[in-house]
Design a protein around this motif. Structure first.
Motif, PDB file in Angstrom:
ATOM      1  N   VAL A  63      50.073  25.675  28.533  1.00 21.48           N
ATOM      2  CA  VAL A  63      49.250  26.232  27.451  1.00 21.48           C
ATOM      3  C   VAL A  63      49.647  25.613  26.110  1.00 21.48           C
ATOM      4  O   VAL A  63      48.797  25.182  25.327  1.00 21.48           O
ATOM      5  CB  VAL A  63      49.414  27.768  27.391  1.00 21.48           C
ATOM      6  CG1 VAL A  63      48.769  28.315  26.135  1.00 21.48           C
ATOM      7  CG2 VAL A  63      48.801  28.409  28.620  1.00 21.48           C
ATOM      8  N   LEU A  64      50.950  25.535  25.853  1.00 27.00           N
ATOM      9  CA  LEU A  64      51.418  25.022  24.558  1.00 27.00           C
ATOM     10  C   LEU A  64      51.115  23.536  24.418  1.00 27.00           C
ATOM     11  O   LEU A  64      50.630  23.086  23.380  1.00 27.00           O
ATOM     12  CB  LEU A  64      52.926  25.252  24.414  1.00 27.00           C
ATOM     13  CG  LEU A  64      53.372  26.717  24.308  1.00 27.00           C
ATOM     14  CD1 LEU A  64      54.881  26.813  24.271  1.00 27.00           C
ATOM     15  CD2 LEU A  64      52.767  27.356  23.076  1.00 27.00           C
ATOM     16  N   THR A  79      43.513  29.508  23.836  1.00 25.01           N
ATOM     17  CA  THR A  79      44.364  28.945  22.790  1.00 25.01           C
ATOM     18  C   THR A  79      43.647  27.835  22.027  1.00 25.01           C
ATOM     19  O   THR A  79      43.729  27.765  20.794  1.00 25.01           O
ATOM     20  CB  THR A  79      45.664  28.399  23.419  1.00 25.01           C
ATOM     21  OG1 THR A  79      46.260  29.441  24.167  1.00 25.01           O
ATOM     22  CG2 THR A  79      46.619  27.916  22.357  1.00 25.01           C
ATOM     23  N   ILE A  80      42.935  26.981  22.776  1.00 33.26           N
ATOM     24  CA  ILE A  80      42.190  25.897  22.110  1.00 33.26           C
ATOM     25  C   ILE A  80      41.251  26.490  21.077  1.00 33.26           C
ATOM     26  O   ILE A  80      41.204  26.071  19.919  1.00 33.26           O
ATOM     27  CB  ILE A  80      41.394  25.066  23.145  1.00 33.26           C
ATOM     28  CG1 ILE A  80      42.342  24.250  24.008  1.00 33.26           C
ATOM     29  CG2 ILE A  80      40.390  24.153  22.436  1.00 33.26           C
ATOM     30  CD1 ILE A  80      41.654  23.495  25.129  1.00 33.26           C
ATOM     31  N   ARG A  81      40.506  27.504  21.485  1.00 31.29           N
ATOM     32  CA  ARG A  81      39.497  28.068  20.583  1.00 31.29           C
ATOM     33  C   ARG A  81      40.126  28.750  19.369  1.00 31.29           C
ATOM     34  O   ARG A  81      39.658  28.599  18.249  1.00 31.29           O
ATOM     35  CB  ARG A  81      38.598  29.049  21.340  1.00 31.29           C
ATOM     36  CG  ARG A  81      37.733  28.347  22.361  1.00 31.29           C
ATOM     37  CD  ARG A  81      36.601  29.224  22.824  1.00 31.29           C
ATOM     38  NE  ARG A  81      35.620  29.453  21.790  1.00 31.29           N
ATOM     39  CZ  ARG A  81      34.604  28.646  21.528  1.00 31.29           C
ATOM     40  NH1 ARG A  81      34.451  27.546  22.206  1.00 31.29           N
ATOM     41  NH2 ARG A  81      33.739  28.935  20.587  1.00 31.29           N
ATOM     42  N   VAL A  96      47.428  32.492  16.779  1.00 35.67           N
ATOM     43  CA  VAL A  96      47.729  31.880  18.068  1.00 35.67           C
ATOM     44  C   VAL A  96      48.952  32.544  18.694  1.00 35.67           C
ATOM     45  O   VAL A  96      48.975  32.852  19.888  1.00 35.67           O
ATOM     46  CB  VAL A  96      47.957  30.359  17.896  1.00 35.67           C
ATOM     47  CG1 VAL A  96      48.323  29.723  19.218  1.00 35.67           C
ATOM     48  CG2 VAL A  96      46.721  29.700  17.322  1.00 35.67           C
ATOM     49  N   VAL A  97      49.984  32.780  17.868  1.00 38.85           N
ATOM     50  CA  VAL A  97      51.201  33.415  18.380  1.00 38.85           C
ATOM     51  C   VAL A  97      50.883  34.803  18.924  1.00 38.85           C
ATOM     52  O   VAL A  97      51.361  35.200  19.991  1.00 38.85           O
ATOM     53  CB  VAL A  97      52.270  33.477  17.266  1.00 38.85           C
ATOM     54  CG1 VAL A  97      53.421  34.365  17.682  1.00 38.85           C
ATOM     55  CG2 VAL A  97      52.762  32.087  16.941  1.00 38.85           C
ATOM     56  N   THR A  98      50.047  35.560  18.201  1.00 33.40           N
ATOM     57  CA  THR A  98      49.665  36.895  18.653  1.00 33.40           C
ATOM     58  C   THR A  98      49.044  36.834  20.048  1.00 33.40           C
ATOM     59  O   THR A  98      49.463  37.545  20.965  1.00 33.40           O
ATOM     60  CB  THR A  98      48.628  37.497  17.685  1.00 33.40           C
ATOM     61  OG1 THR A  98      49.139  37.384  16.366  1.00 33.40           O
ATOM     62  CG2 THR A  98      48.350  38.937  18.009  1.00 33.40           C
ATOM     63  N   VAL A  99      48.061  35.951  20.186  1.00 30.77           N
ATOM     64  CA  VAL A  99      47.343  35.862  21.455  1.00 30.77           C
ATOM     65  C   VAL A  99      48.260  35.359  22.564  1.00 30.77           C
ATOM     66  O   VAL A  99      48.257  35.888  23.680  1.00 30.77           O
ATOM     67  CB  VAL A  99      46.119  34.938  21.284  1.00 30.77           C
ATOM     68  CG1 VAL A  99      45.526  34.593  22.621  1.00 30.77           C
ATOM     69  CG2 VAL A  99      45.086  35.610  20.413  1.00 30.77           C
ATOM     70  N   LEU A 100      49.088  34.358  22.247  1.00 32.29           N
ATOM     71  CA  LEU A 100      49.978  33.814  23.277  1.00 32.29           C
ATOM     72  C   LEU A 100      50.959  34.872  23.757  1.00 32.29           C
ATOM     73  O   LEU A 100      51.289  34.928  24.938  1.00 32.29           O
ATOM     74  CB  LEU A 100      50.733  32.593  22.739  1.00 32.29           C
ATOM     75  CG  LEU A 100      49.907  31.318  22.631  1.00 32.29           C
ATOM     76  CD1 LEU A 100      50.789  30.146  22.260  1.00 32.29           C
ATOM     77  CD2 LEU A 100      49.200  31.030  23.942  1.00 32.29           C
TER      78      LEU A 100
END
Lengths: 312, 314
Positions: free
Chosen positions: B117-118, B196-198, B239-243
């Protein structure tokens, strides 16, 4: 040769409701060390002109015209060459010092990075940064260096952005509404700051503002904008004393010290401009020909000109 | 900050307690005697012949005769004092040992997926934002929407069809070598990568429109520097929140993928234990998963601190 010579500058934003003509056929020039005021109400296209000089408008803006800086046309030179002029030759003092600082970067870093980009190593850049902070009356430069923008007061942030803008002693500073949203105290300090910039750095300033008092106190020449075009140019004293264009006259009558007489009506939308004089709808002197024929700029005294058919 | 940490850790412990209680009583509310289930696992094929004496013996061995509250208290004190989460009915082994045997597989799969993912999601999101509305951006956007809309189990099967059966590159299922890890990690990471891309793209576009980016350009800084040093970090918080949320899911909700690839992780252990009504193991699995998710959330909150100096916890 003038330091900056803008001629026939047109800026259009294509939108779904049609083309918004933010600036139409704007031409003016600015000499070394001169402080030129670009005044007009909100939405008259002042800021767009400032941003288009440094090509900072969003990519979808359609810009045409010539922007000669020391004979180089900034509108056509490659991005790489322009990057070397930005910040070093022509600097921007942004409209909103709060939003113009990166909230996640230390204050000092936002200044030092400019020096580092031109090859200074970290130690030298830090030293130069601390010196500059000192010059901009920060009492504790080392402390301010490691703080973040949200830990500074409004006035400090303004001085910091000014410091960043002047880090390379540019020959031209574009100040975009420097007093917008500032309280009285900070505004007074801003005026001192500009005096200092003028005196100590000898920087020519393009002062974009709707603050007529600020313009009167600082500028040697005034350009008045209305609905995206220039309606009057002249030496500051004369324009404020004896305005030629009906719009300028109305604008000055609306100042508190002149009795706060409001201009009737609204300025035309920039996506549906009238074919004749853009001010005709609000002008007491307008006749039929004003609503059909677009007036050109004509001279009205030494160093003065205005865009009106009823000057004499 | 000190106070915050104390409060935060306290609330994590309380959450674990509450979860343990809910799971324990809910599992015991399922109809059917536990002793009979244990017999089923112990005497496979002979469960009909189990005598009532044997049932009695089993009941007393697992404390099944005592009131449910007492059972719960015994279990909790055993867990707290000795780290003893009881004995599995099905495996006849301590729950801790059973879970510890499975945990590395789940952690490995989750970490491998997160790495994908990263490494894929963040650069593609940034690339897509910088090339807004160009062909490459449109391709990335369409591909990510497609990937987001595809169910994980379907993708897992398609990957097996293409890469195992078709091309023979990777094993269809199993555990042990890095080759075994590739397909499950791809299947598990696909959805999160697309999300993540979006989010990275949206965050970058929003940040690039901010006045401090305009000012950075006006300072004469090069574009690459502005993107990496000014825009990226500002676009990172969402992004950090979602990840964080998705990493929790990967640690907890990998049951389907683990089943398809016969991956011996916590997820498949939990499913099999529920089916076998192996209450101590179910309890243990749930607690481990909850603890992992709580830890990830905690780590995400600490990460905010590292990213944004304006954030303070009281």
């Amino acid at each position: 040769m003038s330091l900056l010579e803008v001629s026939g500058l047109n800026v259009t934003f294509p939108t779904q409701e049609g083309n918004v003509r933010a600036s139409s056929d704007v031409s003016f020039s600015l000499d070394e060390g001169e402080v030129l005021g670009l005044i007009g109400e909100s939405g008259s296209g002042k800021s767009v002109i400032g941003l288009s000089i440094l090509r900072l408008l969003p990519a979808y803006a359609e810009v045409s015209g010539r922007i000669l800086f020391r004979g180089i046309d900034l509108a056509v030179i490659p991005e790489k060459d322009l990057a070397r002029i930005r910040g070093r030759e022509i600097a921007l003092l942004p409209q909103n010092p709060v939003l113009s600082l990166n909230p996640l970067m230390q204050n000092g870093r936002q200044l030092a990075e400019v020096y580092e980009q031109t090859g200074d190593d970290r130690v030298v850049a830090r030293k130069k940064t601390l010196d500059l902070l000192q010059a901009f009356s920060f009492h504790d430069p080392a402390g301010v260096y490691t703080l973040y923008p949200h830990q500074l007061s409004g006035g400090m942030r303004q001085r910091l952005t000014a410091g960043i803008a002047l880090s390379y002693h540019p020959s031209l500073l574009i100040a975009d509404e420097p007093t917008r949203g500032l309280d009285r105290d900070v505004r007074e300090k801003t005026i001192d700051l500009f005096r200092k910039i003028e005196d100590e750095f000898g920087t020519a300033i393009l002062l974009i503002t709707h603050d007529l008092d600020l313009a009167e106190r600082l500028c040697s020449r005034i350009v008045v904008m209305y609905a995206g075009e220039i309606v009057e140019i002249g030496p500051a004293g004369e324009v404020f004393e004896d305005p030629a264009h009906p719009y300028t006259q109305g604008l000055l009558r609306a100042r508190p010290r002149n009795g706060l007489v409001p201009l009737p009506g609204m300025s035309p939308g920039l996506s549906a401009l009238p074919p004749g004089c853009r001010f005709a709808g609000r002008c007491g002197r307008a006749d039929v020909s004003c609503t059909t024929t677009h007036p050109t700029v004509s001279g009205c005294g030494p160093g003065r000109c205005a865009r009106c058919r009823h000057l004499f | 900050m000190h106070q915050y940490l104390t409060k935060r850790i306290g609330s994590m412990v309380l959450t674990l307690f509450a979860i343990s209680m809910v799971t324990f009583f809910l599992m015991n509310a399922i109809p059917g005697g536990t002793a009979e289930m244990v017999v089923k696992h112990t005497f496979v094929g002979l469960e009909q012949q189990a005598s009532s004496a044997q049932l009695q013996e089993i009941s007393s061995r697992y404390d099944l005769k005592k009131p449910i509250i007492v059972q719960y208290c015994n279990w909790v004190s055993g867990a707290l004092l000795h780290g003893d989460f009881g004995t599995s009915y099905a495996y006849q082994k301590p729950v801790t040992a059973v879970i510890l045997l499975r945990l590395p597989a789940t952690l490995m799969l989750a970490l491998a997926s997160m790495l994908i993912v990263l490494v894929v999601g963040i650069p593609l999101g940034i690339y897509s934002a910088i090339h807004e509305n160009r062909l490459s951006d449109i391709i990335i956007r369409v591909a990510s929407i497609f990937t987001m809309s595809v169910p994980g189990f379907w993708l897992a099967l398609i990957l097996i069809m293409i890469f195992s059966i078709g091309l023979g590159l990777f094993p269809t299922s199993g555990y042990g070598t890095p080759y075994h890890l590739v397909l499950p990690a791809l299947a598990l990471s696909a959805h999160t990568t697309a999300v993540t891309i979006r989010i990275m793209r949206t965050g970058m576009l929003e940040t690039l429109g901010k006045p401090f980016i305009t000012f950075a350009i006006a300072k004469g800084l090069p574009t690459k520097y502005i993107i990496t040093r000014h825009a990226f970090r500002n676009a990172l918080l969402p992004v950090v929140t979602v990840l964080g949320i998705y990493f929790g899911h990967m640690l907890a909700g990998t049951m389907v993928i683990e089943q398809i690839y016969a991956w011996p992780g916590i997820g498949s252990l939990l499913i099999n234990s529920v089916l076998a009504r192996d209450i101590p193991v179910v309890e243990g699995c749930v607690l481990v998963i909850v603890a992992l998710v709580l830890l990830v959330n905690f780590a995400v909150d600490l990460l905010y601190l590292a990213i944004d100096p304006r954030i303070h916890y009281e």
